[in-house]
Scaffold this motif. Structure first.
Motif, PDB file in Angstrom:
ATOM      1  N   TYR A   1       0.821  -1.196   0.000  1.00  9.21           N
ATOM      2  CA  TYR A   1       0.000   0.000   0.000  1.00  9.21           C
ATOM      3  C   TYR A   1       0.858   1.250   0.000  1.00  9.21           C
ATOM      4  O   TYR A   1       1.956   1.273   0.565  1.00  9.21           O
ATOM      5  N   ALA A   2       0.328   2.298  -0.616  1.00  7.47           N
ATOM      6  CA  ALA A   2       0.933   3.610  -0.460  1.00  7.47           C
ATOM      7  C   ALA A   2       0.765   4.054   0.989  1.00  7.47           C
ATOM      8  O   ALA A   2      -0.225   3.705   1.644  1.00  7.47           O
ATOM      9  N   ASP A   3       1.725   4.833   1.476  1.00  5.13           N
ATOM     10  CA  ASP A   3       1.646   5.304   2.859  1.00  5.13           C
ATOM     11  C   ASP A   3       0.354   6.082   3.105  1.00  5.13           C
ATOM     12  O   ASP A   3      -0.200   6.053   4.217  1.00  5.13           O
ATOM     13  N   SER A   4      -0.127   6.763   2.071  1.00  4.48           N
ATOM     14  CA  SER A   4      -1.313   7.619   2.215  1.00  4.48           C
ATOM     15  C   SER A   4      -2.587   6.828   2.505  1.00  4.48           C
ATOM     16  O   SER A   4      -3.578   7.409   2.968  1.00  4.48           O
ATOM     17  N   VAL A   5      -2.581   5.514   2.248  1.00  2.00           N
ATOM     18  CA  VAL A   5      -3.803   4.721   2.477  1.00  2.00           C
ATOM     19  C   VAL A   5      -3.574   3.566   3.443  1.00  2.00           C
ATOM     20  O   VAL A   5      -4.541   2.884   3.821  1.00  2.00           O
ATOM     21  N   LYS A   6      -2.325   3.350   3.827  1.00  2.27           N
ATOM     22  CA  LYS A   6      -1.998   2.222   4.702  1.00  2.27           C
ATOM     23  C   LYS A   6      -2.801   2.306   6.003  1.00  2.27           C
ATOM     24  O   LYS A   6      -2.888   3.362   6.620  1.00  2.27           O
ATOM     25  N   GLY A   7      -3.397   1.194   6.381  1.00  2.83           N
ATOM     26  CA  GLY A   7      -4.195   1.149   7.603  1.00  2.83           C
ATOM     27  C   GLY A   7      -5.652   1.522   7.396  1.00  2.83           C
ATOM     28  O   GLY A   7      -6.481   1.311   8.284  1.00  2.83           O
ATOM     29  N   ARG A   8      -5.966   2.096   6.251  1.00  2.00           N
ATOM     30  CA  ARG A   8      -7.361   2.497   5.968  1.00  2.00           C
ATOM     31  C   ARG A   8      -7.966   1.696   4.823  1.00  2.00           C
ATOM     32  O   ARG A   8      -9.182   1.477   4.795  1.00  2.00           O
ATOM     33  N   PHE A   9      -7.129   1.305   3.863  1.00  2.00           N
ATOM     34  CA  PHE A   9      -7.613   0.581   2.682  1.00  2.00           C
ATOM     35  C   PHE A   9      -7.189  -0.889   2.796  1.00  2.00           C
ATOM     36  O   PHE A   9      -6.115  -1.197   3.340  1.00  2.00           O
ATOM     37  N   ALA A  10      -8.003  -1.769   2.246  1.00  2.00           N
ATOM     38  CA  ALA A  10      -7.671  -3.190   2.194  1.00  2.00           C
ATOM     39  C   ALA A  10      -7.953  -3.712   0.792  1.00  2.00           C
ATOM     40  O   ALA A  10      -9.087  -3.605   0.299  1.00  2.00           O
ATOM     41  N   PHE A  11      -6.932  -4.274   0.178  1.00  2.00           N
ATOM     42  CA  PHE A  11      -7.014  -4.776  -1.190  1.00  2.00           C
ATOM     43  C   PHE A  11      -7.124  -6.304  -1.121  1.00  2.00           C
ATOM     44  O   PHE A  11      -6.365  -6.942  -0.387  1.00  2.00           O
ATOM     45  N   SER A  12      -8.043  -6.855  -1.875  1.00  5.05           N
ATOM     46  CA  SER A  12      -8.185  -8.315  -1.910  1.00  5.05           C
ATOM     47  C   SER A  12      -8.590  -8.748  -3.311  1.00  5.05           C
ATOM     48  O   SER A  12      -8.970  -7.918  -4.147  1.00  5.05           O
ATOM     49  N   ARG A  13      -8.507 -10.034  -3.553  1.00  6.38           N
ATOM     50  CA  ARG A  13      -8.897 -10.573  -4.853  1.00  6.38           C
ATOM     51  C   ARG A  13      -9.544 -11.925  -4.675  1.00  6.38           C
ATOM     52  O   ARG A  13      -9.274 -12.649  -3.702  1.00  6.38           O
ATOM     53  N   ASP A  14     -10.379 -12.273  -5.646  1.00  5.35           N
ATOM     54  CA  ASP A  14     -11.014 -13.586  -5.685  1.00  5.35           C
ATOM     55  C   ASP A  14     -10.741 -14.139  -7.078  1.00  5.35           C
ATOM     56  O   ASP A  14     -11.407 -13.743  -8.046  1.00  5.35           O
ATOM     57  N   ASN A  15      -9.749 -14.996  -7.179  1.00  3.79           N
ATOM     58  CA  ASN A  15      -9.358 -15.500  -8.502  1.00  3.79           C
ATOM     59  C   ASN A  15     -10.443 -16.377  -9.132  1.00  3.79           C
ATOM     60  O   ASN A  15     -10.516 -16.488 -10.356  1.00  3.79           O
ATOM     61  N   ALA A  16     -11.282 -16.965  -8.322  1.00  2.00           N
ATOM     62  CA  ALA A  16     -12.369 -17.784  -8.864  1.00  2.00           C
ATOM     63  C   ALA A  16     -13.427 -16.913  -9.553  1.00  2.00           C
ATOM     64  O   ALA A  16     -14.131 -17.371 -10.452  1.00  2.00           O
ATOM     65  N   LYS A  17     -13.502 -15.654  -9.110  1.00  2.00           N
ATOM     66  CA  LYS A  17     -14.493 -14.730  -9.678  1.00  2.00           C
ATOM     67  C   LYS A  17     -13.858 -13.674 -10.563  1.00  2.00           C
ATOM     68  O   LYS A  17     -14.532 -12.738 -10.997  1.00  2.00           O
ATOM     69  N   ASN A  18     -12.552 -13.802 -10.811  1.00  2.00           N
ATOM     70  CA  ASN A  18     -11.838 -12.806 -11.627  1.00  2.00           C
ATOM     71  C   ASN A  18     -12.071 -11.389 -11.119  1.00  2.00           C
ATOM     72  O   ASN A  18     -12.270 -10.456 -11.915  1.00  2.00           O
ATOM     73  N   SER A  19     -12.036 -11.237  -9.832  1.00  2.00           N
ATOM     74  CA  SER A  19     -12.428  -9.950  -9.248  1.00  2.00           C
ATOM     75  C   SER A  19     -11.422  -9.421  -8.234  1.00  2.00           C
ATOM     76  O   SER A  19     -10.759 -10.193  -7.531  1.00  2.00           O
ATOM     77  N   LEU A  20     -11.374  -8.098  -8.186  1.00  2.00           N
ATOM     78  CA  LEU A  20     -10.581  -7.376  -7.200  1.00  2.00           C
ATOM     79  C   LEU A  20     -11.526  -6.550  -6.344  1.00  2.00           C
ATOM     80  O   LEU A  20     -12.576  -6.107  -6.811  1.00  2.00           O
ATOM     81  N   TYR A  21     -11.091  -6.306  -5.105  1.00  2.00           N
ATOM     82  CA  TYR A  21     -11.891  -5.485  -4.207  1.00  2.00           C
ATOM     83  C   TYR A  21     -10.975  -4.523  -3.468  1.00  2.00           C
ATOM     84  O   TYR A  21      -9.875  -4.899  -3.048  1.00  2.00           O
ATOM     85  N   LEU A  22     -11.431  -3.280  -3.330  1.00  2.00           N
ATOM     86  CA  LEU A  22     -10.693  -2.304  -2.536  1.00  2.00           C
ATOM     87  C   LEU A  22     -11.643  -1.752  -1.482  1.00  2.00           C
ATOM     88  O   LEU A  22     -12.548  -0.973  -1.807  1.00  2.00           O
ATOM     89  N   GLN A  23     -11.457  -2.188  -0.254  1.00  2.00           N
ATOM     90  CA  GLN A  23     -12.260  -1.683   0.857  1.00  2.00           C
ATOM     91  C   GLN A  23     -11.597  -0.414   1.369  1.00  2.00           C
ATOM     92  O   GLN A  23     -10.431  -0.454   1.778  1.00  2.00           O
ATOM     93  N   MET A  24     -12.321   0.686   1.332  1.00  2.00           N
ATOM     94  CA  MET A  24     -11.769   1.976   1.719  1.00  2.00           C
ATOM     95  C   MET A  24     -12.527   2.492   2.942  1.00  2.00           C
ATOM     96  O   MET A  24     -13.740   2.704   2.879  1.00  2.00           O
ATOM     97  N   ASN A  25     -11.801   2.701   4.035  1.00  2.00           N
ATOM     98  CA  ASN A  25     -12.393   3.177   5.279  1.00  2.00           C
ATOM     99  C   ASN A  25     -11.805   4.526   5.667  1.00  2.00           C
ATOM    100  O   ASN A  25     -10.778   4.943   5.124  1.00  2.00           O
ATOM    101  N   SER A  26     -12.467   5.189   6.586  1.00  2.00           N
ATOM    102  CA  SER A  26     -11.992   6.487   7.108  1.00  2.00           C
ATOM    103  C   SER A  26     -11.635   7.440   5.968  1.00  2.00           C
ATOM    104  O   SER A  26     -10.566   8.041   5.950  1.00  2.00           O
ATOM    105  N   LEU A  27     -12.535   7.552   5.041  1.00  2.00           N
ATOM    106  CA  LEU A  27     -12.268   8.355   3.843  1.00  2.00           C
ATOM    107  C   LEU A  27     -12.226   9.834   4.150  1.00  2.00           C
ATOM    108  O   LEU A  27     -12.987  10.342   4.984  1.00  2.00           O
ATOM    109  N   GLY A  28     -11.314  10.529   3.474  1.00  2.00           N
ATOM    110  CA  GLY A  28     -11.197  11.973   3.598  1.00  2.00           C
ATOM    111  C   GLY A  28     -11.225  12.634   2.233  1.00  2.00           C
ATOM    112  O   GLY A  28     -11.217  11.952   1.202  1.00  2.00           O
TER     113      GLY A  28
END
Lengths: 114, 113
Positions: free
Chosen positions: A60-87
């Motif tokens: 992660y970039a320092d600017s989002v570390k601890g707030r964003f979570a990146f994940s993937r599901d290879n069975a669904k060919n999908s990526l997810y970016l959970q973004m919290n504490s948005l500013g």
């Protein structure tokens, strides 16, 4: 056709959360590292996060570390970016990109405002 | 973090003339594996970025040969030999040698005079 399609953007209040998705097609998704890159209005490109092909290594970039979570599901060919504490600084277009190479999505817009 | 500095930030060009964009990194981009991971991207108005050049001088498939990349170490250049109207947009250099984080230059806006 090789494609990446992002979704999940929208208007969110400061301090809120949002979950972005990116669906891949036309290539063997599980073979590739994937990335999120964002662009604030009228500004340049900023790398946000990367995930290895298996999902075992995530950076992660320092600017989002601890707030964003990146994940993937290879069975669904999908990526997810959970973004919290948005500013306000998180406002922009979010692109998913395959290996920061030739395949990029069209982006999804995130606006953080009250 | 590696800082990427582009110049100029704005580049008015006459159609058919050459254009050159400089990109300098705050440290050498030569990787331990011997490669130099310096890429160039084009972003046309209203579009997603598109990679033009990878590893300093390799053109991606479909990229016109009027685009060329050169350089080594910390100094790199993107050249457009004869600017066409479709080349209008913002050009970014990007380093992938010392990451995380991947870092981009500020962007150079190419416009037609």
């Amino acid at each position: 056709e090789v494609q990446l399609i992002e979704s999940g953007g929208g208007l969110v209040q400061p301090g809120g959360s949002l979950r972005l998705s990116c669906v891949a097609s036309g290539f063997t998704f599980s073979n590739y590292e994937m990335n999120w890159v964002r662009q604030a209005p009228g500004k340049g490109l900023e790398w946000v996060s990367s995930i290895s092909s298996s999902g075992s290594v995530i950076d992660y970039a320092d600017s989002v570390k601890g707030r964003f979570a990146f994940s993937r599901d290879n069975a669904k060919n999908s990526l997810y970016l959970q973004m919290n504490s948005l500013g306000a600084d998180d406002t922009g277009v979010y692109y998913c990109a395959r290996s920061l190479g030739v395949v990029w999505g069209k982006g999804t817009t995130v606006t953080v405002s009250s | 973090d590696v800082v990427m500095t582009q110049s100029p930030l704005s580049l008015p060009v006459t159609l058919g003339q050459a254009a050159s964009i400089s990109c300098r990194s705050s440290q050498s981009l030569v990787h331990n594996d011997g490669n130099t991971y310096l890429n160039w991207f084009q972003q046309r108005p209203g579009q997603s970025p598109r990679r033009l050049i990878y590893k300093v001088s390799n053109r991606d498939s479909g990229v016109p040969d009027r685009f060329s990349g050169s350089g080594s170490g910390t100094d790199f250049t993107l050249k457009i030999s004869r600017v066409e109207a479709e080349d209008v947009g913002v050009y970014y250099c990007m380093q992938g040698t010392h990451w995380p984080p991947v870092t981009f230059g500020q962007g150079t806006k190419v416009e037609i005079k």
